[in-house]
Structures are given as structure tokens and as C-alpha cells.
Scaffold this motif. Structure first.
Motif, short mmCIF file in Angstrom:
data_model
loop_
_atom_site.label_atom_id
_atom_site.label_comp_id
_atom_site.label_asym_id
_atom_site.label_seq_id
_atom_site.Cartn_x
_atom_site.Cartn_y
_atom_site.Cartn_z
N UNK A 94 0.82 -1.22 0.00
CA UNK A 94 0.00 0.00 0.00
C UNK A 94 0.85 1.26 0.00
N UNK A 95 2.11 1.18 0.41
CA UNK A 95 2.98 2.36 0.42
C UNK A 95 3.32 2.84 -0.99
N UNK A 96 3.07 2.03 -1.99
CA UNK A 96 3.36 2.39 -3.38
C UNK A 96 2.18 3.06 -4.09
N UNK A 97 1.02 3.08 -3.45
CA UNK A 97 -0.19 3.57 -4.11
C UNK A 97 -0.84 4.71 -3.36
N UNK A 98 -1.57 5.53 -4.10
CA UNK A 98 -2.48 6.51 -3.54
C UNK A 98 -3.89 5.94 -3.65
N UNK A 99 -4.78 6.42 -2.82
CA UNK A 99 -6.18 6.00 -2.93
C UNK A 99 -6.84 6.74 -4.08
N UNK A 100 -7.75 6.14 -4.79
CA UNK A 100 -8.26 4.78 -4.57
C UNK A 100 -7.24 3.73 -5.05
N UNK A 101 -7.08 2.71 -4.23
CA UNK A 101 -6.16 1.64 -4.55
C UNK A 101 -6.68 0.83 -5.74
N UNK A 102 -5.77 0.15 -6.46
CA UNK A 102 -6.23 -0.74 -7.53
C UNK A 102 -7.07 -1.88 -6.93
N UNK A 103 -7.92 -2.47 -7.73
CA UNK A 103 -8.58 -3.69 -7.28
C UNK A 103 -7.50 -4.76 -7.19
N UNK A 104 -7.73 -5.75 -6.31
CA UNK A 104 -6.65 -6.70 -6.06
C UNK A 104 -7.23 -8.05 -5.66
N UNK A 105 -6.53 -9.09 -6.09
CA UNK A 105 -6.77 -10.45 -5.61
C UNK A 105 -5.48 -10.92 -4.98
N UNK A 106 -5.55 -11.45 -3.76
CA UNK A 106 -4.37 -11.98 -3.08
C UNK A 106 -4.68 -13.42 -2.68
N UNK A 107 -3.82 -14.33 -3.11
CA UNK A 107 -4.04 -15.75 -2.84
C UNK A 107 -2.76 -16.39 -2.31
N UNK A 108 -2.94 -17.51 -1.64
CA UNK A 108 -1.80 -18.33 -1.23
C UNK A 108 -1.45 -19.26 -2.38
N UNK A 109 -0.18 -19.38 -2.70
CA UNK A 109 0.28 -20.19 -3.82
C UNK A 109 1.58 -20.89 -3.48
N UNK A 110 1.80 -22.00 -4.13
CA UNK A 110 3.10 -22.66 -4.01
C UNK A 110 4.03 -21.98 -5.00
N UNK A 111 5.01 -21.25 -4.48
CA UNK A 111 5.96 -20.50 -5.30
C UNK A 111 7.33 -21.16 -5.24
#
Length: 126
Positions: A94-111
Motif C-alpha cells: 500500500x505504500x506504493x499507491x495513492x487512494x483509490x487503490x487498484x482492485x486486487x486479488x491476493x491468494x496463497x500459492x506454491x511458489x
């Protein structure tokens, strides 16, 4: 019609994919990991440090087309340890963006050997 984006300021592809593509007024990035663009080595052992490197890599790809973080409209984030690392990653992200933030999907993945991978969709206003 699509145009490839490539910059030495962002991590080089390690497979059969482009760093980014321009399609019309949109820029699509590949999922970026925390690789140092000069050495190809993973930067950091914690999710905060790795997230900063990922964002630097993505920022370089956006800049290659005259865009910045304010032009990002969508992000997809993969975390190796979703429960453990979400709060620390989110603070950096979030420190890289100003509001309104982009829409986002965050998931757990095997990386593979990394803690975070992020891709963007950005829009270039005329």
C-alpha cells in the motif's frame, strides 16, 4: 495488436513470457518475483524486503511505457505463506499507491523459492 515491453531495469524473464505487453490503452505485466535485475538473484529472505523488490521491478516495467503506480487498475498477488505474511506484505504494497487503490486479488500459492509474486494491469489515459 500487442507490443512487448522490455527493460533491463526490471527482472528478466526466466521462461517463455514477456515482462509486459501493451494492448490498446492497457499494459499487462507478467508476474514478477523479487529478482535483482542485474544479478538475477533473489533479493531478501522476508516478505517485506521481497515485496519492495517486486514493486521496483514492476515500477520499471510500467516506466518503460511512461506509466506509474497511479495508473495500475488491477493487481494479482501470490503469497507463499498467506496467513503468516499478509500483514507485512500489505504494509509495503500500500505504500506504493495513492487512494483509490487498484482492485486486487491476493491468494496463497506454491511458489518456487520466493515469498511473493505480483502482476499488474495498468491503463494509460489519453
Amino acid at each position: 495488436m500487442k507490443k512487448e515491453l522490455r527493460t533491463t531495469e526490471g527482472a528478466a524473464p526466466v521462461g517463455a513470457y514477456s515482462q509486459g505487453l501493451v494492448v490498446g490503452d492497457f499494459v499487462y505485466t507478467s508476474g514478477m518475483g523479487p529478482l535483482d535485475p542485474k544479478t538475477g538473484e533473489i533479493v531478501g529472505t522476508d516478505v517485506a524486503t521481497q515485496t519492495h523488490q517486486v514493486m521496483r521491478n514492476l515500477g520499471a516495467i510500467l516506466a518503460a511505457h511512461g506509466l506509474g503506480f497511479d495508473d495500475v487498475v488491477k493487481s494479482t498477488v501470490h503469497l507463499q505463506h498467506l496467513k503468516r505474511d499478509f500483514a507485512a506484505y500489505n504494509e509495503v504494497y500500500k505504500s506504493y499507491f495513492n487512494q483509490p487503490y487498484p482492485v486486487r486479488t491476493t491468494v496463497g500459492s506454491e511458489l518456487m523459492d520466493i515469498l511473493v509474486e505480483i502482476d499488474f494491469v495498468a491503463h494509460k489515459s489519453a
